[in-house]
Design a protein around this motif. Sequence first.
Motif, mmCIF file in Angstrom:
data_model
loop_
_atom_site.group_PDB
_atom_site.id
_atom_site.type_symbol
_atom_site.label_atom_id
_atom_site.label_comp_id
_atom_site.label_asym_id
_atom_site.label_seq_id
_atom_site.Cartn_x
_atom_site.Cartn_y
_atom_site.Cartn_z
ATOM 1 N N VAL A 110 0.838 -1.196 0.000
ATOM 2 C CA VAL A 110 0.000 0.000 0.000
ATOM 3 C C VAL A 110 0.880 1.256 0.000
ATOM 4 N N LYS A 111 1.975 1.223 0.729
ATOM 5 C CA LYS A 111 2.907 2.353 0.731
ATOM 6 C C LYS A 111 3.457 2.597 -0.678
ATOM 7 N N THR A 112 3.857 1.531 -1.350
ATOM 8 C CA THR A 112 4.367 1.648 -2.719
ATOM 9 C C THR A 112 3.297 2.198 -3.658
ATOM 10 N N LEU A 113 2.069 1.687 -3.527
ATOM 11 C CA LEU A 113 0.962 2.154 -4.357
ATOM 12 C C LEU A 113 0.676 3.628 -4.112
ATOM 13 N N THR A 114 0.640 4.034 -2.841
ATOM 14 C CA THR A 114 0.323 5.416 -2.486
ATOM 15 C C THR A 114 1.364 6.389 -3.026
ATOM 16 N N ASN A 115 2.615 5.970 -2.987
ATOM 17 C CA ASN A 115 3.671 6.829 -3.520
ATOM 18 C C ASN A 115 3.502 7.075 -5.017
ATOM 19 N N ARG A 116 3.021 6.048 -5.728
ATOM 20 C CA ARG A 116 2.875 6.144 -7.187
ATOM 21 C C ARG A 116 1.516 6.716 -7.585
ATOM 22 N N TYR A 117 0.461 6.247 -6.909
ATOM 23 C CA TYR A 117 -0.900 6.666 -7.244
ATOM 24 C C TYR A 117 -1.606 7.137 -5.969
ATOM 25 N N PRO A 118 -1.333 8.353 -5.522
ATOM 26 C CA PRO A 118 -1.851 8.829 -4.234
ATOM 27 C C PRO A 118 -3.370 8.917 -4.141
ATOM 28 N N LYS A 119 -4.085 8.965 -5.279
ATOM 29 C CA LYS A 119 -5.539 9.093 -5.248
ATOM 30 C C LYS A 119 -6.253 7.749 -5.368
ATOM 31 N N VAL A 120 -5.501 6.676 -5.465
ATOM 32 C CA VAL A 120 -6.103 5.341 -5.539
ATOM 33 C C VAL A 120 -6.292 4.797 -4.121
ATOM 34 N N LYS A 121 -7.491 4.331 -3.832
ATOM 35 C CA LYS A 121 -7.809 3.784 -2.516
ATOM 36 C C LYS A 121 -7.754 2.258 -2.544
ATOM 37 N N THR A 122 -7.512 1.667 -1.393
ATOM 38 C CA THR A 122 -7.517 0.208 -1.271
ATOM 39 C C THR A 122 -8.513 -0.225 -0.209
ATOM 40 N N LYS A 123 -9.208 -1.307 -0.503
ATOM 41 C CA LYS A 123 -10.103 -1.946 0.467
ATOM 42 C C LYS A 123 -9.598 -3.365 0.680
ATOM 43 N N ILE A 124 -9.325 -3.710 1.912
ATOM 44 C CA ILE A 124 -8.745 -5.012 2.234
ATOM 45 C C ILE A 124 -9.774 -5.858 2.963
ATOM 46 N N PHE A 125 -9.964 -7.083 2.480
ATOM 47 C CA PHE A 125 -10.832 -8.042 3.167
ATOM 48 C C PHE A 125 -9.989 -9.225 3.612
ATOM 49 N N GLU A 126 -10.119 -9.604 4.878
ATOM 50 C CA GLU A 126 -9.406 -10.759 5.417
ATOM 51 C C GLU A 126 -10.408 -11.876 5.692
ATOM 52 N N GLY A 127 -10.132 -13.067 5.184
ATOM 53 C CA GLY A 127 -11.072 -14.148 5.392
ATOM 54 C C GLY A 127 -10.491 -15.495 5.017
ATOM 55 N N THR A 128 -11.343 -16.515 5.069
ATOM 56 C CA THR A 128 -10.943 -17.870 4.711
ATOM 57 C C THR A 128 -10.879 -17.997 3.193
ATOM 58 N N SER A 129 -10.281 -19.083 2.727
ATOM 59 C CA SER A 129 -10.199 -19.313 1.283
ATOM 60 C C SER A 129 -11.583 -19.331 0.651
ATOM 61 N N GLN A 130 -12.533 -20.005 1.294
ATOM 62 C CA GLN A 130 -13.883 -20.092 0.744
ATOM 63 C C GLN A 130 -14.524 -18.714 0.645
ATOM 64 N N GLU A 131 -14.343 -17.891 1.679
ATOM 65 C CA GLU A 131 -14.893 -16.533 1.652
ATOM 66 C C GLU A 131 -14.260 -15.712 0.538
ATOM 67 N N LEU A 132 -12.949 -15.886 0.348
ATOM 68 C CA LEU A 132 -12.252 -15.128 -0.691
ATOM 69 C C LEU A 132 -12.743 -15.527 -2.080
ATOM 70 N N PHE A 133 -12.891 -16.822 -2.313
ATOM 71 C CA PHE A 133 -13.413 -17.277 -3.603
ATOM 72 C C PHE A 133 -14.801 -16.691 -3.867
ATOM 73 N N GLU A 134 -15.669 -16.749 -2.859
ATOM 74 C CA GLU A 134 -17.049 -16.294 -3.034
ATOM 75 C C GLU A 134 -17.119 -14.803 -3.318
ATOM 76 N N LYS A 135 -16.275 -14.022 -2.652
ATOM 77 C CA LYS A 135 -16.319 -12.574 -2.841
ATOM 78 C C LYS A 135 -15.725 -12.157 -4.183
ATOM 79 N N VAL A 136 -14.776 -12.906 -4.692
ATOM 80 C CA VAL A 136 -14.285 -12.633 -6.042
ATOM 81 C C VAL A 136 -15.368 -13.004 -7.051
ATOM 82 N N ARG A 137 -16.011 -14.145 -6.843
ATOM 83 C CA ARG A 137 -17.064 -14.602 -7.754
ATOM 84 C C ARG A 137 -18.217 -13.597 -7.809
ATOM 85 N N SER A 138 -18.606 -13.040 -6.656
ATOM 86 C CA SER A 138 -19.740 -12.120 -6.601
ATOM 87 C C SER A 138 -19.388 -10.720 -7.077
#
Length: 305
Positions: A110-138
Motif C-alpha cells: 500500500v505504501k508503494t501504491l500510495t507513492n505512485r498513485y496517491p488518489k487510488v484507494k484500497t479496500k482489504i478483506f481478510e477471510g478464509t479461502s472459501q470466503e475469498l473465492f465467493e467474494k471474487v465470484r460475486s
Amino acid sequence: MNIREEEYILAIWKYRNITSAADELLISPPGLSMFLSGLEKRLGVKLFHRVGKHLSATDIGMEYISHAQKITEQKREFDAQLSDYKNEVTGTISVGLHPRRTTYMIPRAVKTLTNRYPKVKTKIFEGTSQELFEKVRSGDLDFSIINRECGDAALEAHELYRDRLVAVLSPDHPLAKTAVSLPGEKLPWLDLTLFANERFILQHPEQSSRMYAEAALKYAGITPVNIFIIENLETASQMAAESLGIAFNMYSFTKNFAYDKPVRYFIVGDRNRYIRYNVVKRKGRSFPIFTRFFIEALKNSVTAD
C-alpha cells in the motif's frame, strides 16, 4: 456511463434483503422496492422470489445478474482508463487475503501504491479461502491471493509467487547438526525420518500449513505419535525455540517473524515441492494500470530479501 439499474439489482442480490441493499445504496427501502417492481413489470419477468423479507434470484434473475456483473466490471475498467487518460489516476482496489498474510504484505504494498498513485484507494478483506473465492465470484473483490485450488469455471488463477514449507527447530537441538547443505539453496535440508520419536507441533487439520506438514511427513514415511496442536504459527515456532518439539512454518513468514529465543529453519520433505500463491479473479477480467502495479507491489513485498 450510467449503470444504476445494474448496481441496484446487484446490491439486492448481494444482501437478499431490500433494507440492507438500500442502506448500501443510500436510498430508501420503499424507493428500492418500487424500483424492483417497476423493472420486473417492464421486463415482464420476476427477477427475485420473495419469502418474507428474504429475496432469492429466479433463473432469469441469475442471468440478469451475470450480465450486470460484466457490465459493472466494464464500467470500472472504463472509468480507470478514463482517469488514466486524464492523468488523474483515481480508483479503488478491493483485494482479499488470509489474515496472516496481510501483516507483512499489505503495509509495504500500500505504501508503494500510495507513492505512485496517491488518489487510488484500497479496500482489504481478510477471510478464509472459501470466503475469498465467493467474494471474487460475486464481484465484491477485484481479486484475492489464495494458495488453494478453486475449480470454479467463473474464476481464473495466475501465479503470483511460490513459497515452501520449512521446519523450525531450536539451534540447541542435537538433530539440527544432521542438516545438510544443498546446492543453490539458502537453507539446509533436514531428514524428518530422524524425528520419528520427537514431538511435532502442528496446526489444526483444516489449516493449509497442517496439510503441507503432513505431505512432508508422508514423504519421509513417518506418522507422528507425539503431537501438540496449536493454531498460531508464531507460538508453534516459539515452542520449538524452547526445545518443546519440531514445528513448521512458511518460508515467507520466517523473514517477518521475530522471537525472544533464536530458531533455525530447514527445508524438509521433497526439496522440489513448492506452494503456489495465486491471484484469483473473475475469468476474462482485465485490470487498470494501477491495479496491475499494486499486484506487482504485493509480489515484491514477499519475494524481496
